[in-house]
Design a protein around this motif. Structure first.
Motif, mmCIF file in Angstrom:
data_model
loop_
_atom_site.group_PDB
_atom_site.id
_atom_site.type_symbol
_atom_site.label_atom_id
_atom_site.label_comp_id
_atom_site.label_asym_id
_atom_site.label_seq_id
_atom_site.Cartn_x
_atom_site.Cartn_y
_atom_site.Cartn_z
ATOM 1 N N HIS A 108 60.499 73.081 -2.438
ATOM 2 C CA HIS A 108 61.970 72.605 -2.932
ATOM 3 C C HIS A 108 62.765 72.160 -1.496
ATOM 4 O O HIS A 108 63.458 73.108 -1.118
ATOM 5 N N HIS A 140 53.781 72.747 -4.321
ATOM 6 C CA HIS A 140 55.050 72.978 -5.012
ATOM 7 C C HIS A 140 56.241 73.714 -3.931
ATOM 8 O O HIS A 140 55.762 74.701 -3.854
ATOM 9 N N HIS A 142 52.775 76.029 -12.445
ATOM 10 C CA HIS A 142 53.294 76.562 -10.990
ATOM 11 C C HIS A 142 53.663 78.002 -10.970
ATOM 12 O O HIS A 142 54.060 78.572 -11.941
ATOM 13 N N ASP A 194 56.332 77.291 -2.986
ATOM 14 C CA ASP A 194 57.861 77.445 -3.887
ATOM 15 C C ASP A 194 58.776 77.753 -2.615
ATOM 16 O O ASP A 194 59.912 78.377 -3.177
ATOM 17 N N GLU A 243 60.759 70.141 -11.885
ATOM 18 C CA GLU A 243 60.285 71.208 -12.194
ATOM 19 C C GLU A 243 60.642 71.334 -13.771
ATOM 20 O O GLU A 243 61.834 71.137 -14.013
HETATM 21 ZN ZN LIG Z 1 59.980 75.844 -8.045
#
Ligand SMILES: [Zn+2]
Length: 273
Positions: free
Chosen positions: A29, A27, A175, A221, A114
């Motif tokens: 971004h 996970h 997550h 993350d 998400e």
């Molecule tokens: Zn996230």
């Protein structure tokens, strides 16, 4: 498969072998990354599988552009924070856009995410309702396309678990897991995956100790938390330490879990066909 050996011949004709341990970031971004060099360095260091998540239709579009179908795969969805920003009259259209993006990009999209619930952002009964509506609509899309979900929960773990169980969701990644051991074990009994960030805490250590290795994922993350996908090394080290495994063995298990959960082998197969 866990150790990648790179053979290089230097300018002076010397043979150099470097060994790297393969890892996966379950996970992140990447659309938010200011310095793409950090992503390249992470991949070069052995983080060969990255699952990058959108949080609204603007970032979903960017997410799909970043998917290279080799190292980077996408999860698209509307997260609880952005769910609150949606005007009531635009909701159907925005949900439809997500569904269409999935349909048109099945070779890149590996999950719906998400998505989830965040009660630190929803202060009233009405706002909680809005988050729940969007969460349910995202779960509809996941069910329709038979995709896993990447679920965010803050101060909402019991409601998140109840929603997922009522819907009989099968493929769930919790997550940045923030729950306690009881909630983690309840999730594991439902077959869900517990996804751990590099931020260490006593509660997380206890969860890592009790959750079976095949139910754990590691994530950065980044850059929302942490610096880059390479942060998953810290998670693998922590898992190794707590479970009494070598770093290589922990990394291998966490990497396989990610590939299996997101069906990455199948997606790579698509690419080669
Ligand atoms: Zn996230």
């Amino acid at each position: 498969m866990v150790v990648i050996v790179e053979k290089q011949i230097t300018r002076t004709g010397e043979r150099v072998e470097t060994q790297k341990t393969e890892l996966a970031d379950a996970h992140c971004h990447l659309d938010m990354m200011k310095d793409w060099e950090l992503v390249k360095k992470s991949i070069d260091s052995g983080v060969l599988t990255l699952i990058t998540n959108g949080v609204d239709n603007r970032t979903n579009k960017k997410t799909l552009e970043l998917c290279d179908k080799r190292n980077i795969f996408g999860a698209i969805g509307i997260d609880p924070e952005n769910a609150l920003k949606l005007e009531e009259e635009d909701l159907d259209e925005e949900v439809e856009k997500v569904a269409k993006m999935v349909k048109d990009n099945m070779d890149k999209v590996v999950a719906i995410g998400e998505i989830g619930l965040d009660y630190t952002k929803a202060g009233t009964f009405e706002l909680v309702g809005k988050q729940k509506t969007v969460f349910e609509r995202m779960l509809d899309i996941a069910t329709k396309f038979d995709l896993p979900v990447c679920v965010h929960s803050r101060n909402a773990m019991d409601d998140v678990l109840a929603t997922l169980e009522a819907r009989e969701m099968q493929k769930v990644q919790l997550h940045f897991f923030e729950g306690n051991v009881q909630q983690a074990m309840k999730a594991v009994r439902s077959g869900y995956m517990i996804s751990m960030p590099s931020i260490d805490s006593t509660k997380r250590r206890q969860v890592i100790k009790d959750v079976p290795l095949d139910k754990l994922l590691c994530e950065s993350d980044s850059p929302a938390a942490g610096e880059s996908p390479k942060d998953v090394e810290k998670v693998a080290r922590l898992v190794a330490e707590i479970k009494g495994l070598t770093y290589e063995r922990a990394s291998e298990a966490l990497t396989l879990n990610t590939k299996r959960f997101f069906n990455i082998q199948t997606k790579l197969g698509f690419m080669r066909n």
